[in-house]
Each structure stands twice: as structure tokens, then as C-alpha cells.
Write a protein that holds these residues in place. Structure first.
Motif, PDB file in Angstrom:
ATOM      1  N   VAL A 330      39.078  22.491  12.369  1.00  0.00           N
ATOM      2  CA  VAL A 330      40.006  21.562  11.642  1.00  0.00           C
ATOM      3  C   VAL A 330      40.112  20.249  12.705  1.00  0.00           C
ATOM      4  O   VAL A 330      40.512  20.689  13.788  1.00  0.00           O
ATOM      5  CB  VAL A 330      41.290  22.446  11.214  1.00  0.00           C
ATOM      6  N   GLN A 331      40.210  19.257  12.121  1.00  0.00           N
ATOM      7  CA  GLN A 331      40.789  18.067  12.969  1.00  0.00           C
ATOM      8  C   GLN A 331      42.168  17.558  12.752  1.00  0.00           C
ATOM      9  O   GLN A 331      42.731  16.959  13.459  1.00  0.00           O
ATOM     10  CB  GLN A 331      39.650  16.817  12.553  1.00  0.00           C
ATOM     11  N   GLU A 332      42.489  17.888  11.472  1.00  0.00           N
ATOM     12  CA  GLU A 332      43.811  17.319  11.073  1.00  0.00           C
ATOM     13  C   GLU A 332      44.457  18.164   9.976  1.00  0.00           C
ATOM     14  O   GLU A 332      43.711  18.408   8.853  1.00  0.00           O
ATOM     15  CB  GLU A 332      44.057  15.826  11.053  1.00  0.00           C
ATOM     16  N   PRO A 333      45.782  18.249   9.809  1.00  0.00           N
ATOM     17  CA  PRO A 333      46.223  19.152   8.810  1.00  0.00           C
ATOM     18  C   PRO A 333      46.529  18.444   7.430  1.00  0.00           C
ATOM     19  O   PRO A 333      46.541  17.210   7.520  1.00  0.00           O
ATOM     20  CB  PRO A 333      47.878  19.670   9.121  1.00  0.00           C
ATOM     21  N   GLN A 334      46.448  18.996   6.505  1.00  0.00           N
ATOM     22  CA  GLN A 334      46.449  18.259   4.867  1.00  0.00           C
ATOM     23  C   GLN A 334      47.312  18.819   4.204  1.00  0.00           C
ATOM     24  O   GLN A 334      47.736  20.061   4.366  1.00  0.00           O
ATOM     25  CB  GLN A 334      45.168  17.884   4.304  1.00  0.00           C
ATOM     26  N   LEU A 335      48.037  18.204   3.129  1.00  0.00           N
ATOM     27  CA  LEU A 335      49.163  18.772   2.285  1.00  0.00           C
ATOM     28  C   LEU A 335      48.551  18.389   0.834  1.00  0.00           C
ATOM     29  O   LEU A 335      47.851  17.614   0.508  1.00  0.00           O
ATOM     30  CB  LEU A 335      50.188  17.991   2.466  1.00  0.00           C
ATOM     31  N   SER A 336      48.354  19.693   0.084  1.00  0.00           N
ATOM     32  CA  SER A 336      47.923  19.593  -1.259  1.00  0.00           C
ATOM     33  C   SER A 336      49.407  20.134  -2.260  1.00  0.00           C
ATOM     34  O   SER A 336      49.986  20.967  -1.584  1.00  0.00           O
ATOM     35  CB  SER A 336      46.818  20.586  -1.561  1.00  0.00           C
ATOM     36  N   SER A 337      49.400  19.818  -3.414  1.00  0.00           N
ATOM     37  CA  SER A 337      50.335  20.494  -4.204  1.00  0.00           C
ATOM     38  C   SER A 337      50.090  20.508  -5.477  1.00  0.00           C
ATOM     39  O   SER A 337      49.252  19.620  -6.351  1.00  0.00           O
ATOM     40  CB  SER A 337      51.633  19.536  -4.036  1.00  0.00           C
ATOM     41  N   SER A 338      50.947  21.435  -6.401  1.00  0.00           N
ATOM     42  CA  SER A 338      50.946  21.304  -7.731  1.00  0.00           C
ATOM     43  C   SER A 338      51.323  20.112  -8.633  1.00  0.00           C
ATOM     44  O   SER A 338      51.251  20.164  -9.648  1.00  0.00           O
ATOM     45  CB  SER A 338      51.370  22.687  -8.490  1.00  0.00           C
ATOM     46  N   GLU A 339      52.212  19.460  -7.941  1.00  0.00           N
ATOM     47  CA  GLU A 339      53.024  18.591  -8.339  1.00  0.00           C
ATOM     48  C   GLU A 339      53.098  17.345  -7.498  1.00  0.00           C
ATOM     49  O   GLU A 339      53.240  17.567  -6.043  1.00  0.00           O
ATOM     50  CB  GLU A 339      54.497  18.742  -8.951  1.00  0.00           C
ATOM     51  N   MET A 340      53.338  16.051  -7.639  1.00  0.00           N
ATOM     52  CA  MET A 340      53.511  14.835  -6.850  1.00  0.00           C
ATOM     53  C   MET A 340      55.030  14.760  -6.485  1.00  0.00           C
ATOM     54  O   MET A 340      55.881  15.073  -7.297  1.00  0.00           O
ATOM     55  CB  MET A 340      53.034  13.670  -7.435  1.00  0.00           C
ATOM     56  N   PHE A 341      55.415  14.579  -5.251  1.00  0.00           N
ATOM     57  CA  PHE A 341      56.848  14.389  -4.831  1.00  0.00           C
ATOM     58  C   PHE A 341      56.684  13.315  -3.519  1.00  0.00           C
ATOM     59  O   PHE A 341      55.763  13.129  -3.176  1.00  0.00           O
ATOM     60  CB  PHE A 341      57.290  15.616  -4.645  1.00  0.00           C
ATOM     61  N   ASP A 342      58.037  12.953  -3.284  1.00  0.00           N
ATOM     62  CA  ASP A 342      58.137  12.064  -2.058  1.00  0.00           C
ATOM     63  C   ASP A 342      58.293  12.803  -0.942  1.00  0.00           C
ATOM     64  O   ASP A 342      59.215  13.620  -0.608  1.00  0.00           O
ATOM     65  CB  ASP A 342      59.308  11.148  -2.479  1.00  0.00           C
ATOM     66  N   ILE A 343      57.200  12.807  -0.227  1.00  0.00           N
ATOM     67  CA  ILE A 343      57.145  13.804   0.966  1.00  0.00           C
ATOM     68  C   ILE A 343      58.144  13.722   1.938  1.00  0.00           C
ATOM     69  O   ILE A 343      58.479  14.370   3.006  1.00  0.00           O
ATOM     70  CB  ILE A 343      55.548  13.758   1.591  1.00  0.00           C
ATOM     71  N   HIS A 344      58.582  12.348   2.247  1.00  0.00           N
ATOM     72  CA  HIS A 344      59.677  12.149   3.107  1.00  0.00           C
ATOM     73  C   HIS A 344      61.151  12.139   2.764  1.00  0.00           C
ATOM     74  O   HIS A 344      62.100  11.818   3.247  1.00  0.00           O
ATOM     75  CB  HIS A 344      59.599  10.582   3.594  1.00  0.00           C
ATOM     76  N   ARG A 345      61.319  12.480   1.379  1.00  0.00           N
ATOM     77  CA  ARG A 345      62.699  12.755   0.825  1.00  0.00           C
ATOM     78  C   ARG A 345      62.728  14.337   0.387  1.00  0.00           C
ATOM     79  O   ARG A 345      64.015  14.792   0.569  1.00  0.00           O
ATOM     80  CB  ARG A 345      62.861  12.071  -0.430  1.00  0.00           C
ATOM     81  N   ARG A 346      61.626  15.129   0.004  1.00  0.00           N
ATOM     82  CA  ARG A 346      61.849  16.586  -0.284  1.00  0.00           C
ATOM     83  C   ARG A 346      62.010  17.364   1.029  1.00  0.00           C
ATOM     84  O   ARG A 346      61.009  17.402   1.862  1.00  0.00           O
ATOM     85  CB  ARG A 346      60.557  16.969  -1.308  1.00  0.00           C
ATOM     86  N   PRO A 347      63.056  18.081   1.155  1.00  0.00           N
ATOM     87  CA  PRO A 347      62.907  19.190   2.380  1.00  0.00           C
ATOM     88  C   PRO A 347      61.858  20.243   2.220  1.00  0.00           C
ATOM     89  O   PRO A 347      62.019  20.839   1.162  1.00  0.00           O
ATOM     90  CB  PRO A 347      64.501  19.398   2.228  1.00  0.00           C
ATOM     91  N   PHE A 348      61.560  20.645   3.370  1.00  0.00           N
ATOM     92  CA  PHE A 348      60.600  21.947   3.341  1.00  0.00           C
ATOM     93  C   PHE A 348      61.512  23.208   3.753  1.00  0.00           C
ATOM     94  O   PHE A 348      62.531  22.993   4.300  1.00  0.00           O
ATOM     95  CB  PHE A 348      59.681  21.685   4.620  1.00  0.00           C
ATOM     96  N   CYS A 349      61.543  24.060   2.742  1.00  0.00           N
ATOM     97  CA  CYS A 349      62.329  25.327   2.843  1.00  0.00           C
ATOM     98  C   CYS A 349      61.380  26.517   2.356  1.00  0.00           C
ATOM     99  O   CYS A 349      61.028  26.404   1.237  1.00  0.00           O
ATOM    100  CB  CYS A 349      63.535  25.169   2.106  1.00  0.00           C
ATOM    101  N   LEU A 350      61.470  27.620   3.369  1.00  0.00           N
ATOM    102  CA  LEU A 350      61.093  28.623   2.679  1.00  0.00           C
ATOM    103  C   LEU A 350      62.076  29.894   2.343  1.00  0.00           C
ATOM    104  O   LEU A 350      63.258  29.788   3.066  1.00  0.00           O
ATOM    105  CB  LEU A 350      60.280  29.362   3.847  1.00  0.00           C
TER     106      LEU A 350
END
Length: 350
Positions: A330-350
Motif C-alpha cells: 500500500v502506498q497511501e490510504p483511501q476512504l470509501s463509503s456507502s454515502e457521500m458526506f463532507d469529510i472535513h465536517r463529519r466526526p469519526f466515531c466508533l
């Protein structure tokens, strides 16, 4: 059902489409993986497509049904890859991931299933059947408020698409420990197993440390980030318009991009190394505060990976892990999703 992936009573053979080696084919396989070149060959059947029923719950799987559950899979393929040796890192990957889920995000230990090829319990070996059962266990009866995690560290594969549901013309797959006997698990099945069943309010986060992993959950949208930091979602739905989304919930995949030219790093000591993709994710969530956005988390992961991982020193319940093995290239990480959203506004939470 053959839970342990033992050979069937009858089999046929075919030729590897990549190196022409003779491959044994069991009756239930739609693909077979070559032990010599690791290439995947589709098996063309004259019969109609079989509808796969969800596997029955296994006696060896936990009954705990907390709203935080995880399935962690690490496979070294020790002794199964002719002339290739085993992968370094996957066993430690799942140990480190388990620790961060329990200590930082409050996942109950009894609600985490770990499958790895160093275990003695037959229900904890990462065979094709056990992985299928674990995926079913993870999402079974999911409901609003559930936080689910799927982590795979091992080999990935790619095979030409045959049903027109891939924008790039290829299916991605993960390789169980018995992949060379029974074939890999294609993204179509993974999507059907752990993406489609997600109900409104349920979230699935997947981290896949394997080659050809960018589309391994068959999610419809992939976030592209330029070198200047600009980002946009790209539609990855195939020409046939097949549905790849959830039943109302959200699925997010952290995976890796590779141009296929990066050489895999080989570490002499498998017990002192961790996978580069898994390492970047764990280090990023540990150094960023709670509520960090997806965009910030992805940027931190990229920085860690570009800098060669920086300082490792990751405790996994035993001796610290001090080496990073980029076994997936792997050279760089990527992000995929079931829906589109603003990646700089939605908080990551587990």
C-alpha cells in the motif's frame, strides 16, 4: 457445512489463467487461487447462479450481542504459499487492533471475534467458512446505535468481473487461509454479507490491510484526494446499476491504494512487525482527539505512511512491536463509503 475448509469428496481440475499451472477445483468453488503465482481463476459453471444462504451460527462463536462488535482477521499463510513464504505482520495487526478497540473505544472483549492462523480452536481459524460465519455474526440483528468493525490483514486478490457491476471491470477479494483450496471471498459476497444488511442508525467501519483492497467492500463511492488536499467523491457503481448500498445504515472503508509497482517489504521477524496500513490507522486514531473528522484522520494516516511510519513501538498486550512490514504494498490510504458526506465536517466515531 464444512466449517474447517477440509477437502471435498470429489474435485476436478483447471489451468491457472496466469501461469497455466494445474489447479484442483472443489465442487462449490466459483474461483480458485494458484499456489504458485497467487493469481485467481474463475470457474465457469453451466448451472445457474446459486443463491447463498446465511451460514448457521457456530457453536464456537460468542452469544454476546453488545452494540459494539468487531471481527478481526489476520492471516500469515504460513506453509501454504509455495516459494513465497509467510506474510509478516497480520497476527500482530489483529492483536493491536483488538487492544485499541477495547482501551480507546470501549469495545467489550467478549464482543470481539479474532480469527488468525496461529490459533488452535478450529472455529478461530480464518477459513473461508469461518470468515463467512463471522461476517454473518457481526451484522446479525443489527439495530440503531450499533457500531461494528471489520478488520482484515492478509492477502488480497483481483479477478475480472463477469456480471458488469464493477466500474473498473475487476472484482476485488480477500484470501482466507484455505484460499488456495477453495478460492477467495469476492467483494460481491462481502457487500452482501456485511454492507447490505445495515439498518438505519447502524454503522460499519472496515479497515483492510491487503493488496487490491480499495474496492473490497464494493461500496458505491470512493473519496479522491489530490496532492493539494482537494477532495471529491467518485461514483464507483458499475454499468449494470447493481445496488451496492446499505439498508439505511452507513458503511465506511479505510483501505489502501497501490499502483502495483511497490515492492513488498520483508521483515526477518514476523513477531516484531505490524502491517503498514493497520499501523497508520491505529497510530492516527491514537494521536488524534475524539471527534476528529474523517478528513483529518485520513490526512494523518497519509502523513504517517509517507513518513515511513515514523516511530512504531506499538504494544499489543506483550512485547512492543517495533517494525513495520508493508506486506500489502500500500502506498497511501483511501476512504470509501456507502454515502457521500463532507469529510472535513463529519466526526469519526466508533
Amino acid at each position: 457445512m464444512n466449517f474447517l475448509g477440509r477437502s471435498r469428496t470429489s474435485s476436478s481440475s483447471t489451468r491457472c489463467r496466469h501461469c497455466s499451472a494445474s489447479l484442483a477445483v472443489t465442487p462449490d468453488c466459483s474461483t480458485v487461487q494458484c499456489t504458485q503465482c497467487n493469481g485467481v481463476t474463475r470457474i465457469r459453471r453451466s448451472t445457474s447462479r446459486i443463491v447463498r444462504q446465511p451460514p448457521a451460527p457456530a457453536a464456537g462463536f460468542p452469544c454476546a450481542r453488545g452494540n459494539k462488535r468487531a471481527v478481526l482477521i489476520g492471516i500469515t499463510y504460513a506453509g501454504s504459499r509455495r516459494g513465497c513464504g509467510q506474510l509478516n505482520g497480520p497476527i500482530n495487526d489483529v492483536k493491536c487492533m483488538r487492544q485499541v478497540l477495547c482501551q480507546k473505544f470501549g469495545f467489550p472483549s467478549e464482543c470481539i471475534i479474532t480469527l488468525s492462523d496461529d490459533q488452535k480452536d478450529p472455529f478461530r481459524l480464518p477459513t473461508k467458512d469461518n470468515i463467512r460465519m463471522a461476517m454473518h455474526w457481526l451484522v446479525q440483528n443489527n439495530c440503531y446505535g450499533d457500531s461494528l468493525v471489520f478488520h482484515f490483514s492478509g492477502m488480497g486478490a483481483q479477478v475480472a468481473d463477469c456480471d458488469g457491476d464493477e466500474a473498473d471491470g475487476y472484482d476485488e477479494a480477500i484470501c482466507p487461509m484455505d484460499s488456495f483450496q477453495r478460492g477467495p471471498i469476492l467483494d460481491d459476497e462481502i457487500n452482501e454479507a456485511i454492507v447490505r444488511p445495515l439498518v438505519p442508525g447502524a454503522k460499519l467501519h472496515a479497515v483492510v490491510d491487503a493488496c487490491h483492497s480499495a474496492g473490497v467492500l464494493d461500496l458505491p463511492f470512493q473519496c479522491r484526494i489530490s496532492s493539494t488536499g482537494n477532495w471529491q467523491w467518485q461514483d464507483q457503481r458499475g454499468p449494470n446499476g447493481a445496488c451496492k448500498g446499505t439498508s439505511g445504515g452507513q458503511a465506511v472503508l479505510f483501505s489502501g491504494f497501490s499502483d502495483g509497482k511497490t515492492k513488498f517489504s520483508v521483515m526477518p521477524d514476523a513477531y516484531a512487525s505490524v502491517g503498514a496500513m493497520t499501523h497508520s490507522f491505529i497510530k492516527a486514531v491514537e494521536c488524534e482527539p475524539r471527534g476528529v473528522t474523517y478528513g483529518r484522520l485520513l490526512t494523518t494516516m497519509r502523513t504517517i505512511m509517507v513518513n515511513g511510519g515514523g516511530s512504531c513501538n506499538m504494544p499489543c498486550g506483550g512485547a512492543p512491536i517495533t517494525k513495520i512490514a508493508n506486506f500489502s504494498g500500500v502506498q497511501e490510504p483511501q476512504l470509501s463509503s456507502s454515502e457521500m458526506f463532507d469529510i472535513h465536517r463529519r466526526p469519526f466515531c466508533l
